[in-house]
Design an enzyme around this catalytic site. Structure first.
Site, PDB file in Angstrom:
ATOM      1  N   LYS A   1      57.565 -26.951   7.046  1.00 36.89           N
ATOM      2  CA  LYS A   1      56.899 -26.035   6.392  1.00 36.89           C
ATOM      3  C   LYS A   1      57.817 -25.638   5.098  1.00 36.89           C
ATOM      4  CE  LYS A   1      55.332 -23.515  10.360  1.00 36.89           C
ATOM      5  NZ  LYS A   1      53.807 -23.795  10.156  1.00 36.89           N
TER       6      LYS A   1
ATOM      7  N   HIS B   1      53.560 -15.445  16.714  1.00 35.04           N
ATOM      8  CA  HIS B   1      53.121 -16.680  16.872  1.00 35.04           C
ATOM      9  C   HIS B   1      53.313 -17.256  18.358  1.00 35.04           C
ATOM     10  CE1 HIS B   1      52.573 -21.063  16.498  1.00 35.04           C
ATOM     11  NE2 HIS B   1      52.350 -21.052  15.308  1.00 35.04           N
TER      12      HIS B   1
ATOM     13  N   ASP C   1      62.472 -15.607  14.503  1.00 37.78           N
ATOM     14  CA  ASP C   1      61.378 -17.025  14.457  1.00 37.78           C
ATOM     15  C   ASP C   1      61.520 -16.800  12.663  1.00 37.78           C
ATOM     16  OD1 ASP C   1      59.541 -18.599  13.371  1.00 37.78           O
ATOM     17  OD2 ASP C   1      57.925 -17.730  14.760  1.00 37.78           O
TER      18      ASP C   1
ATOM     19  N   CYS D   1      47.251 -19.345  15.826  1.00 42.36           N
ATOM     20  CA  CYS D   1      48.306 -19.080  16.879  1.00 42.36           C
ATOM     21  C   CYS D   1      48.645 -17.771  17.170  1.00 42.36           C
ATOM     22  CB  CYS D   1      49.336 -20.253  16.716  1.00 42.36           C
ATOM     23  SG  CYS D   1      48.878 -22.059  16.711  1.00 42.36           S
TER      24      CYS D   1
ATOM     25  N   GLN E   1      58.595 -18.759   8.991  1.00 44.46           N
ATOM     26  CA  GLN E   1      57.876 -18.522   7.526  1.00 44.46           C
ATOM     27  C   GLN E   1      58.646 -17.673   6.586  1.00 44.46           C
ATOM     28  OE1 GLN E   1      54.883 -19.240   6.766  1.00 44.46           O
ATOM     29  NE2 GLN E   1      54.021 -20.016   8.931  1.00 44.46           N
TER      30      GLN E   1
END
Lengths: 434, 154
Positions: free
Chosen positions: A250, A147, A224, A389, A227
């Site tokens: 999220k 991303h 990261d 993104c 997700q």
């Protein structure tokens, strides 16, 4: 009023039963109050259960005060709630309290690490900050599927310090070329930043392979988790990464709150990014001494209500059980992938045989993703279209944009079927037959 | 008409396929020409559009509008309609048409387009009800405006 989910008999293969999901949905006012909505855009932001905004409202009605300052009992109560929220969210990812720093979102968390490295490179911090000092000859390594939030902060850090940015490429199908790890991640590599789950493809990264290589060359790892933390059981100690960033909105939490996990010894050695009130011990007109982590990185008045809302969100997820959330979403994801593959002129994007969360990204031959998204919207199906993104990944895949459907624990098999039936009508509407 | 059919009128779907003006054409020797590249960073749609005239005044005739690009059906149809309408008008007339088109696209669905003047362009009135799609329709028209300015510099 109680929106705590009702525990029910587990269904090991698919995690949750459709009846349980039906009961969970009742906790999400937006889902129950929007007739016909098929929300398949949780990869962008999740819907929130009532308990999350009730927690925020309760805080404002009963405990609102400035934290870590003031001697009155309301300030003490607010501070207790703020720190209890930190404990809850830290436990959710397997971290200790002082290893979880609040940020506005994952983007800020990643920038925090990058700018702290920048400050170390400019000479701030003591000998222990040596690990964060970068200069010409040093390398920062990312992957081609990141991303933008886990790419641009490192590009900018490279510009500021004279270090070089390198990356692990993706193959034509969007899978990471893991056999390149050894030649891209070298003794020159100081930071290895990579995603746990691709926000575009939903594919799960082999974290152990990245961590092993980083350790072999002495590089810091930055994961990261945007997700992964919402959709999978995540234990930072088991993953053995140095830093991990994630976002509250999220994972059923409010907007405006995210967090950075960091190993205690690293956080305490790292010079701060944002400076100001509440992060210091002694201040003179010439200089300041900084508090240890996490306060060291929490300058100024914090996002108190949002942390309490996020703590309610992780409480809700814990109650359901992340193993069951993951199994249910894997079930929905497999149903989407199988169904989309069967539709004429629809192509699923991403590697075939890789573990993934409930995300399906696809192309409809002859119809631009924006038109696909608009058509699906007319049928009540909310998906994301565009480059998500991740322009470099799209370039590598040879497309400018894609359509992404992403699930969460509140999605049903009927939601997936509504998507499939709408996608099946797209080409007909736009008059594409070949 | 449903919202979706107002957005995707048949004229628009047809133009999205016909793509009048594609591909980009080399201007004839001696003809002033201007070019503009427009990109919508939100969705990645892009267009490179060229305007070829027979002179450099507002009374000069547009010989040809040509372009290359990729994007959604709204943006591709808008480029096609523009290319078809612009050929044969004068520079001054095209600038006026661009202003009228822009005004219609900003109207949030309230404009009553003058079909005699805007021709197939009037079909985009329905797009103005979808704020997220207005930029798709405007991309090529903004490119044409910039290309005309570019041609004046030549």
């Amino acid at each position: 009023m109680d929106s705590t989910p009702t525990p029910a008999v587990a269904s090991p293969e698919i995690g949750l039963t459709p009846a349980e999901v039906g009961r969970l949905r009742a906790d999400f006012p937006l889902l129950t109050q929007t007739p016909g909505l098929v929300y398949l855009d949780s990869g962008a932001t999740s819907q929130k259960p009532r308990c999350v905004f009730e927690a925020e409202q309760h805080y404002y009605e009963r405990a609102n005060a400035a934290v870590h300052r003031g001697a009155h009992s309301l300030a003490v109560e607010a501070t207790d709630q703020y720190e209890a929220a930190r404990t809850a969210v830290a436990r959710f990812i397997g971290a200790d309290d002082d290893e979880l720093v609040w940020t506005s979102n994952a983007t800020e968390a990643l920038n925090l690490v990058a700018y702290s490295c920048s400050n170390a490179s400019a000479g701030r911090g003591d000998e222990a900050a040596e690990r964060f000092r970068l200069g010409p000859g040093d390398e920062i390594v990312v992957t081609e599927l990141e991303h933008h939030a886990n790419l641009i902060p490192w590009q900018e850090l490279a510009y500021r310090t004279g270090a070089t940015l390198a990356y692990i490429p993706v193959a034509a199908d969007g899978s990471l070329e893991l056999d390149r790890l050894d030649d891209v991640v070298t003794e020159r590599t100081r930071i290895l930043a990579f995603t746990h789950v691709s926000n575009v493809l939903g594919t799960i990264t082999d974290v152990a392979a990245f961590v092993a290589r980083a350790k072999a060359v002495g590089a810091l790892t930055v994961l990261d988790g945007c997700q992964s933390v919402p959709h999978l059981p995540v234990d930072v100690k088991a993953l053995d990464v140095d830093f991990m960033a994630f976002s509250g909105h999220k994972m059923l939490g409010p907007t405006g709150i995210g967090a950075l996990y960091g190993r205690r010894e690293l956080l305490n050695a790292m010079p701060p990014f944002l400076t100001g009130g509440s992060m210091i011990t002694t201040v003179t007109m010439e200089r300041a001494e900084f508090l240890p982590s996490p306060n060291r990185f929490e300058a100024g008045t914090q996002r108190i209500a949002q942390t309490i809302g996020l703590a309610a969100a992780v409480g809700y997820l814990d109650e359901v059980g992340m193993d069951r959330v993951a199994a249910w979403e894997e079930h929905l994801g497999a149903r989407m992938a199988a169904g989309l593959t069967e539709i004429d002129g629809v192509r699923l994007i991403g590697p075939g045989s890789v573990e993934r969360i409930g995300t399906a990204t696809f192309a409809v031959d002859g119809v631009h993703p924006h038109d696909v998204g608009q058509f699906l919207d007319s049928r009540g199906v909310a998906v994301r279209v565009g480059h998500h993104c991740a322009q470099p990944l799209h370039r590598a895949l040879g497309v400018t944009a894609t359509t992404r459907a992403s699930t969460y624990l509140y999605n049903t098999e009927d939601d997936v079927d509504a998507l499939l039936s709408a996608v099946a009508d797209v080409r007909g509407f736009f008059g594409v037959t070949s | 008409m449903s919202g979706l059919e107002q957005l995707y009128q048949q004229i628009i779907l047809d133009h999205a396929k016909r793509r009048v003006g594609e591909p980009l054409a080399e201007p004839e020797a001696g003809h002033p020409a201007g070019e503009s590249h427009q990109h919508n960073p939100i969705c990645g749609d892009e267009i490179r559009l060229r305007v070829e005239l027979d002179g450099t005044t507002d009374a000069s005739t547009i010989e040809r509008v040509s372009w290359e690009g990729n994007g959604c059906s709204i943006s591709m149809a808008a480029a096609s309609v523009l290319s078809e309408m612009a050929a044969g008008t004068t520079r001054g007339e095209l600038l006026e048409l661009i202003d009228e088109f822009r005004e219609m696209m900003r109207s949030r669905g309230t404009a009553e387009p003058d079909e005699e003047r805007l021709g197939d362009g009037a079909a985009f009135a329905g797009v103005s009800k979808f704020p997220a799609r207005v930029k798709c329709a405007m991309l090529s028209w903004v490119a044409a405006e910039n290309a005309l300015l570019d041609a004046a510099k030549a």
